[in-house]
Design an enzyme around this catalytic site. Structure first.
Site, PDB file in Angstrom:
ATOM      1  N   HIS A 131       3.712   2.756  -8.926  1.00 29.89           N
ATOM      2  CA  HIS A 131       2.919   3.357  -7.857  1.00 29.89           C
ATOM      3  C   HIS A 131       1.432   3.180  -8.108  1.00 29.89           C
ATOM      4  O   HIS A 131       0.986   2.872  -9.208  1.00 29.89           O
ATOM      5  CB  HIS A 131       3.248   4.857  -7.720  1.00 29.89           C
ATOM      6  N   CYS A 132       0.675   3.375  -7.036  1.00 36.72           N
ATOM      7  CA  CYS A 132      -0.777   3.512  -7.107  1.00 36.72           C
ATOM      8  C   CYS A 132      -1.094   4.685  -6.190  1.00 36.72           C
ATOM      9  O   CYS A 132      -0.310   5.629  -6.133  1.00 36.72           O
ATOM     10  CB  CYS A 132      -1.489   2.209  -6.751  1.00 36.72           C
ATOM     11  N   ALA A 133      -2.181   4.648  -5.473  1.00 36.79           N
ATOM     12  CA  ALA A 133      -2.489   5.770  -4.581  1.00 36.79           C
ATOM     13  C   ALA A 133      -1.616   5.731  -3.329  1.00 36.79           C
ATOM     14  O   ALA A 133      -0.974   6.711  -2.968  1.00 36.79           O
ATOM     15  CB  ALA A 133      -3.969   5.766  -4.212  1.00 36.79           C
TER      16      ALA A 133
END
Length: 188
Positions: A131-133
């Site tokens: 994941h990231c943002a």
């Protein structure tokens, strides 16, 4: 090339005529999935891409039997989870402090992140959440790099595989870095 992997590569690669497409050609491949993004989507067997909300929802991660989390937006100015956030779970954590800017060089993290994913999937029940943002740029870039490095896919095949299950959009800089990786791996 290890024996037996050649048959997994697309015909152009086997014939030695594959060329990395332009960024605009790659963009056309990316937004093929109908509908919006979920908090997390399985984009390849046992590999999920998602956003910071899914990353912070330990109950959902456990319901999906996630064993490993790769945070492509690690750090106090990003998605500040870290190993301590998951200490009450059996989740193995790896963080990459990357910024979603075209000028940021994500390529030094391609192999370490790909190896983390590969090690997770080497376990019989291993499942990785990357994941990231928002689950669009940094996380998808690292998953695409994994598919290219360890699954012997071209960038085109990797984008097709991932975008069949989730809309992804590496920023222009990351896309160029993936194109360079593609050229290095597949164009002779």
């Amino acid at each position: 090339m290890p024996r037996g992997l050649g048959s997994m590569a697309s015909p152009e690669v086997q014939a030695g005529s594959y060329e990395t497409p332009t960024a605009s050609e790659l963009h056309r491949l990316m937004w093929t999935k109908k509908g919006g993004n979920n908090r997390m989507d399985e984009v390849y067997p046992r590999i999920y891409i998602g956003d910071m909300y899914a990353a912070k929802d330990k109950r959902t991660l456990q319901a999906h039997h996630i064993t490993h989390v790769l945070n492509a937006a690690d750090g106090k100015y990003n998605v500040n989870t870290g190993p301590s956030f998951y200490r009450d779970t059996a989740i193995t954590y790896y963080g990459v402090e990357a910024f979603d800017m075209p000028s940021f060089d994500l390529s030094p993290f391609f192999r370490p992140a790909a190896n983390f994913i590969k090690n997770a999937l080497s376990l019989p029940t291993g499942k990785v959440f990357v994941h990231c943002a928002m689950g669009l740029s940094r996380s998808s870039t690292l998953v695409l790099a994994y598919l290219m490095i360890h699954e012997n896919m071209t960038l085109v095949d990797a984008i097709k595989a991932v975008s069949a299950n989730r809309n992804v959009s590496p920023n222009e800089g990351f896309l160029e870095q993936l194109r360079r990786l593609d050229t290095k791996l597949h164009c002779h």
